[in-house]
Design a protein around this motif. Structure first.
Motif, mmCIF file in Angstrom:
data_model
loop_
_atom_site.group_PDB
_atom_site.id
_atom_site.type_symbol
_atom_site.label_atom_id
_atom_site.label_comp_id
_atom_site.label_asym_id
_atom_site.label_seq_id
_atom_site.Cartn_x
_atom_site.Cartn_y
_atom_site.Cartn_z
ATOM 1 N N MET A 190 -0.774 -4.635 4.460
ATOM 2 C CA MET A 190 -1.657 -3.592 4.974
ATOM 3 C C MET A 190 -1.463 -3.528 6.493
ATOM 4 S SD MET A 190 -3.501 -2.346 2.413
ATOM 5 C CE MET A 190 -5.066 -1.679 2.992
ATOM 6 N N ASN A 223 2.304 7.441 4.530
ATOM 7 C CA ASN A 223 2.430 6.746 3.262
ATOM 8 C C ASN A 223 3.159 7.603 2.230
ATOM 9 O OD1 ASN A 223 2.017 4.316 2.092
ATOM 10 N ND2 ASN A 223 -0.017 4.774 1.302
ATOM 11 N N THR A 224 3.227 8.895 2.461
ATOM 12 C CA THR A 224 3.872 9.806 1.519
ATOM 13 C C THR A 224 4.766 10.761 2.297
ATOM 14 O OG1 THR A 224 1.573 9.946 0.801
ATOM 15 C CG2 THR A 224 3.210 10.889 -0.652
ATOM 16 N N GLU A 262 -2.909 4.350 3.846
ATOM 17 C CA GLU A 262 -2.768 3.193 2.960
ATOM 18 C C GLU A 262 -4.081 2.879 2.252
ATOM 19 O OE1 GLU A 262 0.736 0.764 5.383
ATOM 20 O OE2 GLU A 262 -1.336 0.099 5.527
ATOM 21 N N PRO A 271 0.795 -1.234 0.000
ATOM 22 C CA PRO A 271 0.000 0.000 0.000
ATOM 23 C C PRO A 271 0.823 1.279 0.000
ATOM 24 C CG PRO A 271 -0.016 -1.021 2.171
ATOM 25 C CD PRO A 271 0.726 -1.956 1.271
ATOM 26 N N ARG A 272 2.137 1.169 0.039
ATOM 27 C CA ARG A 272 2.981 2.370 -0.009
ATOM 28 C C ARG A 272 2.701 3.153 -1.277
ATOM 29 N NH1 ARG A 272 7.490 -0.865 0.405
ATOM 30 N NH2 ARG A 272 7.809 -0.201 -1.727
ATOM 31 N N ALA A 273 2.754 4.478 -1.177
ATOM 32 C CA ALA A 273 2.390 5.321 -2.313
ATOM 33 C C ALA A 273 3.220 4.999 -3.559
ATOM 34 C CB ALA A 273 2.541 6.786 -1.936
#
Lengths: 374, 323
Positions: free
Chosen positions: A287, B295-296, A332, A257-259
C-alpha cells in the motif's frame, strides 16, 4: 481492526490466531504480490511463537531462499537455526522426486516400482512439464501435514490460476482414475470382456493418429503397471481434498492494491467460495502512503499557482511528489474496499510498500510485526 | 534504430516476465507503437483474464479476432484474440480432416484425460496455433502476452518435451514445427519485462539465461516497466524550495511535503540502482516505460506509454534487438 463495540465472542478474526492454531496455511494470490515473502514471514512468526513450522514453496523461482537468507532450498526440508522457541524449516517442491516417492510407497514390490519409473510416459508426466507440479504440491503438503515433526505447514502457491489447479489436483486425479477410458485400457489385467477392449482399441487408434501411437502404447503400459496402486492414490486424493476443507486449514489471500491484482484476488475468492472454502485472512501488501489526507486536489491547485510564481518550480515538484502518491493511495484504497467486503469474515491486514525487498530474518521479523499487529 | 525495422525483425514477439511486472501493459503499448509505424498487429492473449481487452477499451476478447481501436490517424491496425488449447485443437483437427475424432475426444472427456496425463500438450496446441498464424501471415506482427516467468519457460519448452515423448504422429509434427519457429531469430523473439526492483530483476536475469539455454530463442530488448520519473526540484531541501517560491508554509505542511519528497527520491534512487544492476548482469538493450501514478491505466496513459516506447526504440543502437 475490531469495531469499538465488538464483544469478545464476535471479535474480528486475527491473523495471529491463525499463526497459533492452523495446521496448514495456504498463501494464494496473483504473481508479484509478495506471497513468497508472506509465507516466509508467517513461518518465522509461527516459530517465534513456539510452533514447529515448515514452509514449502512450489514456485519454480527461488525467492523463498532469498527471503530466508538461505543460499538455496532443496527438496529436503532444511532447518533454519535461530533463537526462537519453535522450529523453522523450508523446502522447495521437487515434483519428480515426490512422484517417485509416491510410487514407491504404493507399489506392491520393487519390480512394479522399476517398471513404472522406467516407463517413458511416466518419465514424461513426472518431470518438468507444467501441471504435474500442482499434483505433487498437494501430495507434499499432505505428507508434511502427516509428519509429526511439524505443527504447521505453510504453502506458497504459484500464481492464481495454477493455484486453482493445485487445489483441484486431487479431485482431478480421482476423476482420471475413475474415467471409463482409464478403466478400459487397464482392463486386460482385470479380466474384463475382450469386446470392450476392442472398442477401446478403435478409439485409442484414432487418438494415436493425433498424439502419436507410442504415446498411447507407453500410456497403456504405464496404466497397466499402475495396477493395484490406484486405490492408494485415490484414497490419498480424497484425504487431501478433505484436508483443504478442514477447519484447521487456513487459506490466506495475498494481494497488492493494483486493480489487476485485486481483480484476480476477487476471482480467486469466488472460486474458493464455490468449493465452500473460506478466505481466513486477506493481506494487502504494498500500500502506498497518502502522507496525511489522501486528496490530491490541494496539491494540484498549488502546482497550478506555482507555475506562475518565479522560483516556484522546486516547491511545485514537492507538491507533484505528494499529489502523485495521494492519488495513487486513494485509488488503491478504493480498489481494495470491494475485495475486503467480499471476504468480510477474513482477518484484514494492510502492509505498507517497503522501500527495499526483504533480505534477511530481521526484515522478515519487521514485516511479521506489521502483519500480526494488524 | 528505425522503429519499423525494429518491429519487422521477427513476425512473432513473445512478451514474458514474472507475474505483476506489467506484461499485459507492455504488450498493449508495443501493439499501439507498432500500429503507428503502419503495421497490422495481432495481439494474442492466453489466460482469459480479459485484461488486455479492458486495457485497450474493447469488449471481452474471444477466440475469434476482435478489432481494437489503434487511435486516431494511425496507419496500422490491431486485432486481438484469445487462444485456448481446446479451440486450437478443434481447429487443428478440422484442418487435418479429423473433425469427428476431435468432437469425440472433447465429448467423451478423452481430451481432458490426455491433456491431464501429458500437460505439455495443452501448451503445444496453443503454440502450434500461433505457429500456423505466423506461417499464414495473418498480420505483420504477432504479439503474444505470455504466461508468468516460470510457466513461460515450461510453455516455450513444451514443443521439445512433446517432441521427445511423441516420436511420431500429428502431435510430433506440430512440435517439430513449433521448435523450428522458436529457434529462428528471423521468425520469433522474446521480450522480457521487469520492474526496476530487486526480485523482479533477479528473476528476469534467471529467466533470460534459462530461455537462452533451454529454449534457444532469440532475446530482444528488455522492457523496464514502472520506473518513477525523476523530479529535479526534490534535490533542493524543502525549506529552500519553499523560500524560493516565497511561500509561507506551516511546519506540518513542510514536514508532510518533505516526507513525500523523500519517499519519491528514495524510490527513484532504488530504481536507478536496480536498472544499473540489470545493465551489468544482462547484456541486453533496455526500453524504459515510466510509472503512471494511477491504479487503473486508461487509453490516454497507454497512448503516452506507446509514445515513450517509440522514442526509446528510436534511441536504440542500430542492430539492437534484431538478429
Amino acid at each position: 481492526m475490531s469495531p469499538p463495540n465488538a464483544t469478545p465472542n464476535h471479535a474480528a478474526p486475527r491473523l495471529v490466531d491463525l499463526v497459533d492454531t492452523a495446521q496448514v496455511i495456504v498463501c494464494c494470490g496473483s504473481g508479484g504480490v509478495g506471497k513468497t515473502t508472506t509465507a516466509a514471514v508467517l513461518g518465522l512468526a509461527a516459530a517465534r511463537r513456539g510452533r514447529r513450522a515448515v514452509v514449502v514453496t512450489i514456485d519454480p523461482a527461488r525467492r523463498l531462499a532469498d527471503a530466508l537468507g538461505l543460499a538455496g532450498i532443496g527438496a529436503e526440508a532444511a532447518r533454519i537455526e535461530g533463537d526462537w522457541p519453535g522450529e523453522l524449516s523450508a523446502l522447495m517442491l521437487d515434483a519428480k522426486s515426490t512422484f517417485d516417492a509416491l510410487v514407491e510407497r504404493h507399489a506392491s514390490g520393487s519390480d512394479q516400482v522399476r517398471v513404472i519409473l522406467d516407463n517413458p510416459f511416466y518419465r514424461n508426466i513426472s518431470g518438468t512439464l507444467s501441471g504435474t507440479q500442482e499434483y505433487m504440491a498437494s501430495e507434499k503438503l499432505f505428507e508434511l501435514h502427516e509428519d509429526p515433526a511439524y505443527d504447521v505447514v505453510i504453502v506458497d502457491t504459484p500464481p492464481t490460476r495454477n493455484a486453482l489447479d493445485f487445489i483441484e489436483a486431487p479431485e482431478r486425479l480421482s476423476k482420471f482414475l475413475n474415467h471409463r477410458l482409464y478403466r478400459t485400457v487397464t482392463a486386460p489385467s482385470r479380466g474384463m470382456l475382450r469386446a470392450v477392449n476392442a472398442a477401446a482399441g478403435t478409439v485409442l487408434r484414432s487418438i494415436g493418429r493425433v498424439v502419436g501411437s507410442e504415446v498411447i502404447g507407453d500410456a497403456i503400459a504405464f496404466f497397466q503397471a499402475f495396477e493395484g496402486m490406484e486405490e492408494g492414490f485415490r484414497s490419498r486424493a480424497t484425504a487431501v481434498t478433505e484436508l483443504f476443507a478442514d477447519e484447521l486449514t487456513a487459506f490466506v489471500l495475498v494481494t497488492a492494491p493494483r486493480a489487476d491484482s485485486v481483480a484476480e484476488a476477487r476471482f480467486f475468492a469466488r472460486r474458493l467460495a464455490e468449493d465452500t472454502i473460506a478466505v481466513r485472512a486477506l493481506i494487502v501488501n504494498r500500500m502506498h502512503p497518502p502522507f496525511g489526507d489522501a486528496d490530491p486536489e490541494p496539491d494540484e491547485d498549488a502546482i497550478a499557482r506555482l507555475a506562475d510564481t518565479d522560483g516556484g518550480a522546486a516547491l511545485a515538484d514537492y507538491h507533484r511528489a505528494r499529489a502523485d502518491l495521494r492519488r495513487l493511495a486513494a485509488e488503491e484504497r478504493a480498489s481494495v474496499a470491494d475485495l475486503a467486503a467480499q471476504v468480510a469474515t477474513a482477518a484484514l491486514v494492510y502492509v505498507p510498500s517497503l522501500a527495499t525487498d526483504v533480505h534477511d530474518l530481521a526484515g522478515l521479523d519487521r514485516v511479521g510485526d506489521a502483519l500480526l499487529e494488524g | 534504430m528505425d522503429s519499423t525495422q525494429f518491429f519487422t525483425a521477427s513476425r512473432l514477439i513473445i512478451v514474458a516476465g514474472k507475474g505483476g511486472v506489467g506484461k499485459t501493459t507492455a504488450s498493449a503499448a508495443l501493439a499501439l507503437a507498432a500500429a503507428r509505424t503502419g503495421l497490422s498487429v495481432l495481439l494474442v492473449e492466453l489466460e482469459g483474464k480479459a485484461g488486455l481487452a479492458r486495457l485497450l477499451g474493447a469488449e471481452a476478447v474471444g477466440y475469434d479476432p476482435v478489432p481494437i481501436d489503434a487511435g486516431p490517424d494511425v496507419p496500422g491496425s490491431i486485432n486481438a484474440r484469445l487462444i485456448t488449447p481446446d479451440e486450437a485443437l478443434m481447429d487443428y483437427l478440422a484442418d487435418h480432416g479429423l473433425k469427428r475424432v476431435g468432437k469425440a475426444m472433447v465429448r467423451s472427456g478423452v481430451l481432458e484425460i490426455v491433456s491431464t496425463a501429458t500437460p505439455g500438450i495443452r501448451d503445444l496446441l496453443v503454440l502450434g496455433k500461433i505457429r500456423q498464424l505466423e506461417s499464414e501471415g495473418v498480420a505483420d506482427l504477432i504479439i503474444l502476452d505470455a504466461p508468468a516467468a516460470g510457466h513461460a519457460i515450461s510453455f516455450l519448452r513444451s514443443p521439445a518435451g512433446v517432441a521427445e515423448a511423441a516420436t511420431s504422429g500429428a502431435l510430433h509434427a506440430q512440435a517439430t514445427e513449433a521448435l523450428a519457429l522458436l529457434g529462428d531469430p528471423n521468425r520469433s523473439r522474446v521480450m522480457l519485462v521487469t520492474l526496476p526492483e530487486e526480485t523482479p530483476v533477479n528473476e528476469l536475469v534467471e529467466t533470460a539465461y534459462s530461455l537462452e539455454e533451454e529454449v534457444g530463442i532469440m532475446l530482444g530488448p528488455v522492457v523496464v516497466n514502472g520506473a518513477w520519473p525523476h523530479l529535479g526540484g526534490l534535490d533542493q531541501p524543502i525549506e529552500q524550495a519553499s523560500a524560493a517560491a516565497g511561500a509561507r508554509l506551516g511546519a506540518d505542511e513542510l514536514a508532510s511535503l518533505a516526507s513525500a519528497g523523500d519517499y519519491r527520491r528514495e524510490r527513484c534512487a532504488l530504481h536507478a540502482a536496480q536498472v544499473a544492476r540489470l545493465t551489468e548482469e544482462l547484456p541486453l538493450p533496455q526500453l524504459s516505460l515510466s510509472f503512471v501514478f494511477t491504479n487503473t491505466l486508461d487509453r490516454n496513459d497507454l497512448s503516452a506509454l506507446a509514445d515513450d516506447l517509440l522514442a526509446e526504440i528510436e534511441a536504440l543502437d542500430a542492430g539492437a534487438g534484431s538478429p
